[in-house]
Design a protein around this motif. Structure first.
Motif, PDB file in Angstrom:
ATOM      1  N   SER A   1       1.026  -0.931  -0.340  1.00 57.94           N
ATOM      2  CA  SER A   1       0.004   0.010  -0.371  1.00 57.94           C
ATOM      3  C   SER A   1       0.768   1.373   0.315  1.00 57.94           C
ATOM      4  CB  SER A   1      -1.308   0.208   1.219  1.00 57.94           C
ATOM      5  OG  SER A   1      -0.147   0.068   2.244  1.00 57.94           O
ATOM      6  N   VAL A   2       2.085   1.261   0.318  1.00 57.76           N
ATOM      7  CA  VAL A   2       3.185   2.102   0.675  1.00 57.76           C
ATOM      8  C   VAL A   2       3.501   2.775  -0.824  1.00 57.76           C
ATOM      9  CG1 VAL A   2       4.997   3.195   1.387  1.00 57.76           C
ATOM     10  CG2 VAL A   2       4.182   1.817   3.428  1.00 57.76           C
ATOM     11  N   LYS A   3       3.981   1.480  -1.631  1.00 52.63           N
ATOM     12  CA  LYS A   3       4.155   1.629  -2.857  1.00 52.63           C
ATOM     13  C   LYS A   3       3.195   2.415  -3.932  1.00 52.63           C
ATOM     14  CE  LYS A   3       7.953  -1.983  -2.327  1.00 52.63           C
ATOM     15  NZ  LYS A   3       8.236  -3.331  -3.255  1.00 52.63           N
ATOM     16  N   GLU A   4       1.763   1.516  -3.339  1.00 52.19           N
ATOM     17  CA  GLU A   4       0.910   2.646  -4.456  1.00 52.19           C
ATOM     18  C   GLU A   4       0.647   3.502  -4.299  1.00 52.19           C
ATOM     19  OE1 GLU A   4      -4.129   1.636  -4.201  1.00 52.19           O
ATOM     20  OE2 GLU A   4      -2.324  -0.318  -4.320  1.00 52.19           O
ATOM     21  N   TYR A   5       0.387   4.059  -2.850  1.00 51.35           N
ATOM     22  CA  TYR A   5       0.442   5.556  -2.431  1.00 51.35           C
ATOM     23  C   TYR A   5       1.466   6.437  -2.627  1.00 51.35           C
ATOM     24  CZ  TYR A   5      -1.809   9.200   0.427  1.00 51.35           C
ATOM     25  OH  TYR A   5      -2.276  10.943   0.556  1.00 51.35           O
ATOM     26  N   TRP A   6       2.535   5.747  -2.779  1.00 52.60           N
ATOM     27  CA  TRP A   6       4.377   6.240  -2.985  1.00 52.60           C
ATOM     28  C   TRP A   6       4.310   6.953  -4.417  1.00 52.60           C
ATOM     29  CZ3 TRP A   6       7.831   8.940  -0.736  1.00 52.60           C
ATOM     30  CH2 TRP A   6       9.385   8.833  -1.798  1.00 52.60           C
ATOM     31  N   ASN A   7       3.496   6.322  -5.786  1.00 58.46           N
ATOM     32  CA  ASN A   7       3.113   6.692  -7.114  1.00 58.46           C
ATOM     33  C   ASN A   7       2.079   7.453  -7.002  1.00 58.46           C
ATOM     34  OD1 ASN A   7       5.208   4.872  -7.410  1.00 58.46           O
ATOM     35  ND2 ASN A   7       3.647   2.816  -7.953  1.00 58.46           N
ATOM     36  N   ASN A   8       1.760   8.253  -6.244  1.00 59.33           N
ATOM     37  CA  ASN A   8       0.175   8.914  -7.125  1.00 59.33           C
ATOM     38  C   ASN A   8       0.481  10.212  -6.142  1.00 59.33           C
ATOM     39  OD1 ASN A   8      -1.078   7.001  -7.709  1.00 59.33           O
ATOM     40  ND2 ASN A   8      -2.436   6.766  -5.758  1.00 59.33           N
ATOM     41  N   THR A   9       1.064  10.434  -4.926  1.00 59.64           N
ATOM     42  CA  THR A   9       1.357  11.521  -4.211  1.00 59.64           C
ATOM     43  C   THR A   9       2.888  10.960  -2.818  1.00 59.64           C
ATOM     44  OG1 THR A   9       0.061  11.356  -2.605  1.00 59.64           O
ATOM     45  CG2 THR A   9      -0.471  12.921  -3.914  1.00 59.64           C
ATOM     46  N   LYS A  10       3.577  11.880  -3.725  1.00 52.29           N
ATOM     47  CA  LYS A  10       5.142  11.297  -2.561  1.00 52.29           C
ATOM     48  C   LYS A  10       5.359  12.275  -1.005  1.00 52.29           C
ATOM     49  CE  LYS A  10       8.145  10.539  -6.827  1.00 52.29           C
ATOM     50  NZ  LYS A  10       7.166   9.498  -7.495  1.00 52.29           N
ATOM     51  N   ILE A  11       5.046  13.695  -2.203  1.00 55.40           N
ATOM     52  CA  ILE A  11       5.369  14.435  -0.490  1.00 55.40           C
ATOM     53  C   ILE A  11       4.480  13.772   0.672  1.00 55.40           C
ATOM     54  CG2 ILE A  11       4.676  16.587   0.570  1.00 55.40           C
ATOM     55  CD1 ILE A  11       6.585  17.690  -2.213  1.00 55.40           C
ATOM     56  N   LEU A  12       2.816  13.460   0.281  1.00 58.61           N
ATOM     57  CA  LEU A  12       2.327  13.273   0.907  1.00 58.61           C
ATOM     58  C   LEU A  12       2.645  12.032   1.717  1.00 58.61           C
ATOM     59  CD1 LEU A  12      -1.276  14.956   0.039  1.00 58.61           C
ATOM     60  CD2 LEU A  12      -0.601  14.822   1.552  1.00 58.61           C
ATOM     61  N   SER A  13       3.325  11.380   1.242  1.00 60.67           N
ATOM     62  CA  SER A  13       2.986   9.685   1.207  1.00 60.67           C
ATOM     63  C   SER A  13       4.301  10.248   2.302  1.00 60.67           C
ATOM     64  CB  SER A  13       4.213   8.799   0.316  1.00 60.67           C
ATOM     65  OG  SER A  13       3.192   9.132   0.000  1.00 60.67           O
ATOM     66  N   VAL A  14       5.572  10.505   2.289  1.00 61.61           N
ATOM     67  CA  VAL A  14       6.208  10.910   3.501  1.00 61.61           C
ATOM     68  C   VAL A  14       6.267  11.929   4.176  1.00 61.61           C
ATOM     69  CG1 VAL A  14       8.497  12.532   3.867  1.00 61.61           C
ATOM     70  CG2 VAL A  14       8.242  11.285   1.504  1.00 61.61           C
ATOM     71  N   VAL A  15       5.129  12.661   4.823  1.00 63.89           N
ATOM     72  CA  VAL A  15       4.590  13.630   6.037  1.00 63.89           C
ATOM     73  C   VAL A  15       3.931  12.411   6.537  1.00 63.89           C
ATOM     74  CG1 VAL A  15       2.598  14.900   6.092  1.00 63.89           C
ATOM     75  CG2 VAL A  15       4.526  15.166   4.734  1.00 63.89           C
ATOM     76  N   ALA A  16       2.937  11.333   5.469  1.00 60.92           N
ATOM     77  CA  ALA A  16       2.056  10.649   6.455  1.00 60.92           C
ATOM     78  C   ALA A  16       2.916   9.690   6.493  1.00 60.92           C
ATOM     79  CB  ALA A  16       1.437  10.265   5.594  1.00 60.92           C
ATOM     80  N   LEU A  17       4.219   8.891   6.574  1.00 64.28           N
ATOM     81  CA  LEU A  17       4.998   8.026   7.317  1.00 64.28           C
ATOM     82  C   LEU A  17       5.614   8.503   8.516  1.00 64.28           C
ATOM     83  CD1 LEU A  17       7.002   6.688   4.211  1.00 64.28           C
ATOM     84  CD2 LEU A  17       5.764   5.417   5.752  1.00 64.28           C
ATOM     85  N   ILE A  18       6.184  10.610   7.951  1.00 65.04           N
ATOM     86  CA  ILE A  18       6.630  10.571   9.186  1.00 65.04           C
ATOM     87  C   ILE A  18       6.138  10.880  10.790  1.00 65.04           C
ATOM     88  CG2 ILE A  18       7.431  13.211  10.512  1.00 65.04           C
ATOM     89  CD1 ILE A  18       9.035  12.602   7.272  1.00 65.04           C
ATOM     90  N   ILE A  19       4.497  11.471  10.429  1.00 64.47           N
ATOM     91  CA  ILE A  19       3.191  10.905  11.420  1.00 64.47           C
ATOM     92  C   ILE A  19       3.029   9.718  11.954  1.00 64.47           C
ATOM     93  CG2 ILE A  19       0.543  11.644  11.552  1.00 64.47           C
ATOM     94  CD1 ILE A  19       1.464  13.649   9.558  1.00 64.47           C
TER      95      ILE A  19
END
Length: 78
Positions: free
Chosen positions: A29-47
């Motif tokens: 799911s992280v790989k799938e979400y990463w392809n759509n929005t990279k910055i939001l993925s990084v923020v979501a992972l940090i949170i």
């Protein structure tokens, strides 16, 4: 009942959480979400890691109180 027996019984239960349980992520799911929005993925992972760390620390800080509660409960009912 001895506290050491309660502790050994408690750590063998399935409901005991190990540190890996707090930080588990579904990589697909992280790989799938990463392809759509990279910055939001990084923020979501940090949170996610900040909240998982907070839950991890809280769980292990309150663990002695839970063990004490189980010991007192065992003493009262047996």
């Amino acid at each position: 009942m001895k506290l050491s027996r309660i502790i050994s019984r408690f750590f063998n239960k399935d409901e005991f959480c190990y540190p890996k349980d707090f930080f588990w992520i579904n990589k697909d799911s992280v790989k799938e979400y990463w392809n759509n929005t990279k910055i939001l993925s990084v923020v979501a992972l940090i949170i996610y890691f900040v909240l998982a760390t907070f839950a991890f620390v809280g769980y292990y800080l309150l663990l002695p109180l839970r063990l004490l509660h189980e010991w007192c409960e065992e003493w009262c009912y047996n």
